[in-house]
Design a protein around this motif. Structure first.
Motif, PDB file in Angstrom:
ATOM      1  N   VAL A  56       0.839  -1.199   0.000  1.00 47.07           N
ATOM      2  CA  VAL A  56       0.000   0.000   0.000  1.00 47.07           C
ATOM      3  C   VAL A  56       0.873   1.247   0.000  1.00 47.07           C
ATOM      4  O   VAL A  56       0.536   2.251  -0.600  1.00 47.07           O
ATOM      5  CB  VAL A  56      -0.944  -0.009   1.213  1.00 47.07           C
ATOM      6  N   GLN A  57       2.014   1.148   0.680  1.00 48.30           N
ATOM      7  CA  GLN A  57       2.937   2.278   0.715  1.00 48.30           C
ATOM      8  C   GLN A  57       4.340   1.815   0.346  1.00 48.30           C
ATOM      9  O   GLN A  57       4.681   0.649   0.522  1.00 48.30           O
ATOM     10  CB  GLN A  57       2.963   2.903   2.101  1.00 48.30           C
ATOM     11  N   LEU A  58       5.127   2.776  -0.122  1.00 48.69           N
ATOM     12  CA  LEU A  58       6.454   2.468  -0.621  1.00 48.69           C
ATOM     13  C   LEU A  58       7.405   2.062   0.508  1.00 48.69           C
ATOM     14  O   LEU A  58       8.184   1.124   0.372  1.00 48.69           O
ATOM     15  CB  LEU A  58       6.996   3.696  -1.352  1.00 48.69           C
ATOM     16  N   ALA A 169       4.107  -1.154  -5.118  1.00 48.67           N
ATOM     17  CA  ALA A 169       3.878  -0.169  -4.053  1.00 48.67           C
ATOM     18  C   ALA A 169       3.930   1.248  -4.607  1.00 48.67           C
ATOM     19  O   ALA A 169       3.155   2.117  -4.195  1.00 48.67           O
ATOM     20  CB  ALA A 169       4.914  -0.344  -2.945  1.00 48.67           C
ATOM     21  N   PHE A 170       4.832   1.485  -5.556  1.00 52.59           N
ATOM     22  CA  PHE A 170       4.951   2.804  -6.166  1.00 52.59           C
ATOM     23  C   PHE A 170       3.623   3.242  -6.772  1.00 52.59           C
ATOM     24  O   PHE A 170       3.105   4.316  -6.489  1.00 52.59           O
ATOM     25  CB  PHE A 170       6.052   2.772  -7.239  1.00 52.59           C
ATOM     26  N   LEU A 202      -5.919   1.106  -2.880  1.00 55.09           N
ATOM     27  CA  LEU A 202      -5.434   0.773  -1.543  1.00 55.09           C
ATOM     28  C   LEU A 202      -5.874  -0.619  -1.104  1.00 55.09           C
ATOM     29  O   LEU A 202      -5.340  -1.178  -0.167  1.00 55.09           O
ATOM     30  CB  LEU A 202      -5.941   1.803  -0.525  1.00 55.09           C
ATOM     31  N   LEU A 203      -6.871  -1.166  -1.775  1.00 55.48           N
ATOM     32  CA  LEU A 203      -7.373  -2.485  -1.386  1.00 55.48           C
ATOM     33  C   LEU A 203      -6.591  -3.573  -2.120  1.00 55.48           C
ATOM     34  O   LEU A 203      -6.067  -3.355  -3.215  1.00 55.48           O
ATOM     35  CB  LEU A 203      -8.865  -2.584  -1.693  1.00 55.48           C
ATOM     36  N   SER A 204      -6.552  -4.757  -1.498  1.00 52.89           N
ATOM     37  CA  SER A 204      -5.689  -5.811  -2.038  1.00 52.89           C
ATOM     38  C   SER A 204      -6.007  -6.254  -3.468  1.00 52.89           C
ATOM     39  O   SER A 204      -5.083  -6.601  -4.198  1.00 52.89           O
ATOM     40  CB  SER A 204      -5.654  -7.022  -1.106  1.00 52.89           C
TER      41      SER A 204
END
Lengths: 229, 243
Positions: A56-58, A169-170, A202-204
């Motif tokens: 979700v985040q780098l 993630a980017f 943001l969701l899987s």
């Protein structure tokens, strides 16, 4: 099994039994192969679970990559050193013990030196144990190859895994929250006019779709990966 | 030696276990002081954040000493036990497992610009595991000044959202007692028709969609823990009203 080989163990002696040098073409291939032709995520489709969870985040993705590089390099080396000593019947258990101890070490160090990151990654560090790439490389490679080669193989596969992780993630952080590395990159005037963050990123499920798109792009460039018939 | 014999297998496992156990035990012991320091500073950070002081972890200790003027360990009848240091000796998770009469509860008093704030420690259960936090009350013992929440393993993006600023923000200025002075706490409620949380007298905050059970856990934890402090609040409040 070749008994002659067993009598002359290659215990820590880098490249003694092999004729090629430390960075021979063959050895370089061990590093470069998992990046493209034999990428653990996009070609072998292993380690998908963590690719969904921490992209979700780098920042966590990069820390996860670093941790996996450490765990894979070390576990490959340890198993390769012990490969002539490990009883065949319990080898998987030995793999597990080695991997989970290394993971416990990483966890302890993060808690002491990078507390925020360890909070953020919480259970995912522990889940490196279940990352099929680590176990897979031990069984498929480290158990039958010399220490130096196993080390390269571990690093190569971990980087191959990490590259995809960071790539996913980017895009998820950029499109999902308009940030990169926690800092806002999408300018305010875009938000004010028409732009909205895509919450779905943001969701899987979108991680899977992003991985799918990366596989698609990779295959359209790399002809070796296209199945025939 | 025959690598397939049972003896060899047991020998290998024995050596492996002893070796690895000593490495892990050694690392854990060496790093423990630093880890404890991190946990301690984070606790100070959390306590301070309920009274609106947000500091980095390195500065936490300094600010804590500056703003937290009293640390009290309360017995169940509301009297103060002087022998216990609530910050370092009280572990609320362990306290709650003790017999009711033996329980102690920590209370921190902060003083900022000569305003007093009372900070109560919370602990309860979310969906997967423990949730905890702090709630600070203004000197009327009724209005919430701020909260901080944390959790062990709530679902990221759903239950774990209780740690987010916007959720914590909605508790501000809510009241915990009703007009008759009965403790009602604050309910995390779906469909309270007040998503912006403008009504501060309804004892309700808007829930997070997809995290009903974590939200219920927050509701219960606020009610139950503050309930433990009622004897003390009655004693103090009596003094306040007499003045």
């Amino acid at each position: 099994m070749n008994k002659k080989n067993n009598k002359k163990p290659t215990f820590l002696f880098i490249g003694r039994n092999s004729t090629d040098g430390i960075f021979s073409k063959k050895n370089k291939k061990l590093l470069s192969d998992p990046l493209d032709d034999n990428n653990p995520i996009t070609v072998q489709v292993l380690g998908i679970c963590s690719a969904l969870a921490i992209t979700v985040q780098l920042k966590p993705a990069v820390v996860m990559t670093a941790s996996v590089i450490f765990v894979m390099a070390c576990s490959n080396v340890i198993i390769s050193i012990l490969r002539n000593l490990i009883p065949n019947r319990i080898r998987i258990i030995v793999f597990l013990v080695v991997i989970s101890s290394l993971v416990a070490l990483v966890d302890q160090f993060l808690k002491a030196y990078a507390y925020d990151v360890s909070k953020e990654l919480s259970i995912f560090i522990g889940l490196i144990v279940t990352n099929c790439i680590v176990m897979g490389r031990l069984e498929a490679y480290a158990l039958g190859n010399s220490v130096w080669k196993s080390f390269l193989d571990g690093i190569g596969n971990a980087i191959g895994y990490g590259v995809i992780l960071i790539l996913v993630a980017f895009f998820r952080e950029l499109l999902g929250s308009g940030n990169l590395w926690g800092m806002q990159v999408v300018p305010d005037f875009l938000y004010e006019s028409w732009y909205v963050n895509n919450g779905l990123m943001l969701l899987s499920p979108m991680a899977l779709i992003t991985v799918g798109i990366i596989i698609w792009i990779q295959r359209s460039f790399n002809k070796k990966l296209i199945e025939k018939g | 030696m025959n690598r397939d014999s049972n003896f060899y297998t047991f020998l290998f496992v024995g050596i492996m276990i002893v070796g690895i156990a000593s490495i892990l035990a050694f690392t854990s012991q060496t790093l423990k002081p630093m880890q404890d320091e991190n946990v301690k500073n984070e606790k100070m950070q959390n306590i301070l954040s309920t009274v609106g002081i947000n500091v980095s972890r390195d500065e936490a200790e300094e600010s804590y000493k500056k703003f937290i003027t009293q640390e009290l360990a309360l017995k169940i009848d509301g009297s103060i036990n002087e022998n216990i240091n609530p910050f370092s000796d009280l572990n609320l998770a362990k306290e709650l497992k003790k017999d009711y009469e033996d329980q102690h509860f920590p209370l921190y008093v902060a003083e900022i610009n000569s305003e007093k704030y009372y900070i109560i420690e919370l602990r309860g259960t979310g969906l997967w595991d423990a949730i905890w936090g702090y709630i600070s009350l203004k000197s009327d013992f009724n209005t919430v000044n701020g909260v901080s929440f944390d959790h062990k393993g709530e679902t990221a993006g759903l239950g774990a959202e209780i740690t987010k600023e916007w959720f914590k923000e909605s508790f501000k200025d809510e009241k915990i007692f009703d007009n008759e002075g009965k403790l009602v706490g604050i309910t995390v409620l779906k469909g309270n028709n007040d998503p912006n949380n403008s009504d501060k007298d309804d004892h309700e905050v808007d829930a997070i969609s997809g995290s009903t059970i974590t939200g219920d856990g927050v509701t219960d934890m606020i009610y139950e823990r503050i309930n433990n402090y009622l004897p003390y609040l009655t004693i103090i409040n009596g003094k306040v009203s007499m003045r």
